[in-house]
Design an enzyme around this catalytic site. Structure first.
Site, short mmCIF file in Angstrom:
data_model
loop_
_atom_site.label_atom_id
_atom_site.label_comp_id
_atom_site.label_asym_id
_atom_site.label_seq_id
_atom_site.Cartn_x
_atom_site.Cartn_y
_atom_site.Cartn_z
N SER A 25 0.85 -1.19 0.00
CA SER A 25 0.00 0.00 0.00
C SER A 25 0.89 1.24 0.00
O SER A 25 1.74 1.38 0.88
CB SER A 25 -0.90 0.01 1.23
OG SER A 25 -1.77 -1.11 1.22
N GLY A 40 -0.38 4.44 0.11
CA GLY A 40 -1.23 5.55 0.50
C GLY A 40 -2.00 6.12 -0.66
O GLY A 40 -2.58 5.39 -1.47
N ALA A 41 -2.00 7.44 -0.79
CA ALA A 41 -2.76 8.10 -1.84
C ALA A 41 -2.25 7.78 -3.24
O ALA A 41 -2.96 8.01 -4.23
CB ALA A 41 -2.74 9.61 -1.62
N GLY A 76 -1.52 4.76 -4.44
CA GLY A 76 -2.04 3.52 -4.99
C GLY A 76 -1.43 2.30 -4.33
O GLY A 76 -0.97 2.36 -3.18
N GLY A 104 -6.11 -0.27 4.69
CA GLY A 104 -5.22 -1.35 4.25
C GLY A 104 -5.81 -2.72 4.51
O GLY A 104 -5.61 -3.66 3.72
N ASP A 105 -6.56 -2.86 5.60
CA ASP A 105 -7.20 -4.13 5.92
C ASP A 105 -8.31 -4.44 4.92
O ASP A 105 -8.48 -5.58 4.48
CB ASP A 105 -7.77 -4.10 7.34
CG ASP A 105 -6.74 -3.63 8.36
OD1 ASP A 105 -5.56 -3.96 8.19
OD2 ASP A 105 -7.12 -2.92 9.29
#
Length: 315
Positions: A220, A222-223, A225, A251-252
């Site tokens: 992951s 974040g913003a 992608g 993220g989960d």
């Protein structure tokens, strides 16, 4: 069925506040109470999609009883392992601009007997699982090698393992070759011991984790992608998000979407991105349902933007 393991679950209270003014009396505009922990959130997202999931977790005291009650109310089968210590309670303060301040309690210390009971409960339910998702930090009393032991036992039973943890626990588990690991950018940088400034840096770090033993790496960013790096190829996925309300559990939700879509290939990555994008637009740690997803907003490509700077570089 997707089996989840959350060694350090929590009861999560989220308060939405106009602003976080230190030293002042804050008046919340909204509040939520949810069962918490990374594996718990994966189960909640799987259940929201109408699929069967079993959550294995140590529970103790009144907070633990409430966690079990809340999970059952969401259609999740709970396999509780009773422990003497009380399940921890966490607090999150969410501001209108998406800034989130979290206070996470340490949680109970598990005994050797409670640790073995947790492993036994996993073994009991592993035979019916398409995937076992092992997620989150380890509570006091469990050594960093605990996840490695779990992965080894699960593989001996023929199960596939997705691991979402960090630090020494992640590095110790890699030697047992988990099928999927899901770090965020900071956890990925920590694992390889160097900062990540671009998408290309993240790709190289994920490839390094594969040399350590990871089958696939779902990272992951974040913003920016998400990345999927595996033996079958490398893919980059992203989605436009209008408003970020809370990133708790995003993220989960992504991991749940990835596993529910088979756990491999660009289609599973697209599902992960759609779930993560939907989650950040929901309050607290609410997990997205199929009605919240917007697959048309997701782009997945094998043409990786290696030189793209990360919005939030990882150190």
């Amino acid at each position: 069925m997707i089996l989840t393991v959350t060694p350090n679950p929590s009861l999560d209270r989220t308060y939405e506040v106009p602003a976080l003014d230190r030293g002042e009396v804050l008046r919340a505009t909204a509040e939520r109470m949810d069962p918490g922990g990374k594996g718990v959130n994966v189960s909640r997202a799987v259940a929201a999609a109408g699929r069967r999931t079993v959550a294995v977790l140590p529970l103790g005291g009144a907070p633990g009883a409430l966690v079990a009650e809340l999970l059952a109310g969401q259609g999740i089968e709970v396999a509780p392992v009773p422990v003497v210590g009380a399940t921890r309670s966490n607090i999150a303060l969410a501001e209108p601009d998406g800034t989130l301040t979290k206070i996470n309690a340490p949680g109970p210390e598990l005994t050797a007997a409670e640790s073995e009971s947790l492993l036994s409960a996993i073994r009991t339910h592993a035979g019916a699982a398409a995937w076992i998702a092992c997620c989150g930090s380890l509570p006091r009393g469990l050594a960093p090698e605990w996840y490695a032991e779990l992965v080894a036992r699960a593989h001996r039973a023929g199960a596939r393992i997705a691991l979402d943890t960090s630090g020494p626990s992640l590095l110790a588990a890699l030697r047992e070759r988990p099928d999927v690991v899901k770090p965020n950018a900071e956890e990925l940088a920590e694992a390889v011991g160097r900062p990540l400034a671009t998408v290309g840096d993240a790709v190289k770090a994920a490839e390094e984790l594969r040399t350590y033993g990871a089958g696939s790496v779902l990272a992951s960013l974040g913003a920016d992608g998400q990345l999927l790096v595996s033996g079958a190829g490398t893919y980059f996925g992203s989605a436009a998000v209008a408003v970020v309300r809370s990133n708790v559990g995003a993220g989960d939700a992504s991991l749940a979407g990835f596993l529910a879509a088979g756990g491999e290939g660009p289609e599973a990555l697209a599902s992960a991105v759609a779930h993560g994008a939907a989650a950040v637009q929901l309050p607290g740690s609410v997990m997205p349902s199929p009605a919240d997803l917007d697959p048309s907003a997701v782009t997945v490509t094998a043409d990786i933007p290696l030189d793209r700077p990360l919005t939030e570089p990882a150190s």
